[in-house]
Design an enzyme around this catalytic site. Structure first.
Site, PDB file in Angstrom:
ATOM      1  N   THR A  29      -8.965   1.743   5.666  1.00  0.00           N
ATOM      2  CA  THR A  29      -8.102   1.500   6.828  1.00  0.00           C
ATOM      3  C   THR A  29      -7.249   0.241   6.698  1.00  0.00           C
ATOM      4  OG1 THR A  29      -9.652   2.717   8.214  1.00  0.00           O
ATOM      5  CG2 THR A  29      -8.073   1.287   9.346  1.00  0.00           C
ATOM      6  N   SER A  47      -8.734  14.168   9.062  1.00  0.00           N
ATOM      7  CA  SER A  47      -9.523  13.148   8.371  1.00  0.00           C
ATOM      8  C   SER A  47      -9.119  11.769   8.880  1.00  0.00           C
ATOM      9  CB  SER A  47      -9.333  13.238   6.860  1.00  0.00           C
ATOM     10  OG  SER A  47      -8.002  12.927   6.520  1.00  0.00           O
ATOM     11  N   HIS A  48      -9.999  10.823   8.692  1.00  0.00           N
ATOM     12  CA  HIS A  48      -9.785   9.472   9.206  1.00  0.00           C
ATOM     13  C   HIS A  48      -8.475   8.878   8.711  1.00  0.00           C
ATOM     14  CE1 HIS A  48     -10.373   5.080   9.515  1.00  0.00           C
ATOM     15  NE2 HIS A  48     -10.892   5.424  10.691  1.00  0.00           N
ATOM     16  N   ALA A  49      -8.213   8.955   7.418  1.00  0.00           N
ATOM     17  CA  ALA A  49      -6.989   8.367   6.858  1.00  0.00           C
ATOM     18  C   ALA A  49      -5.740   9.015   7.451  1.00  0.00           C
ATOM     19  CB  ALA A  49      -6.983   8.491   5.339  1.00  0.00           C
TER      20      ALA A  49
END
Length: 96
Positions: A29, A47-49
């Site tokens: 992040t 997804s997180h990214a």
């Protein structure tokens, strides 16, 4: 259309480059604000990214499968996060 950095190590990514990597996790992040665009081999639009990049206004394409094998540092790309496409505009060997 900045040059890309194939990044297995976060310290290789320079501000304004395109981050091309196999996979990311939450620890990536802090690197995302440096990237002009992001291309990830493994992942989904949730997804997180992908979520963080979109919140930062950074185009991201995930689930490319083999981008890290096909793209090279020095390539010039167009990354369209809305359509999920990555286009090589000029290969590294022709970038001079």
């Amino acid at each position: 259309m900045p040059l890309i950095a194939i990044a297995d190590e976060g310290d290789q990514l320079q501000t304004g480059e395109i981050l091309v990597t196999t996979v990311t996790n939450v620890w990536w992040t802090p690197l995302l604000p440096r990237a002009a665009e992001v291309v990830i081999d493994v992942g989904t639009p949730l997804s997180h990214a992908a979520i963080v990049a979109r919140k930062l206004g950074i185009p991201v394409v995930v689930g490319c499968g083999n981008a890290t094998m096909r793209l090279h540092t020095g390539d010039r790309l167009r990354v369209n996060g809305g359509q999920g496409t990555v286009e090589v505009l000029k290969a590294a060997d022709a970038a001079t």
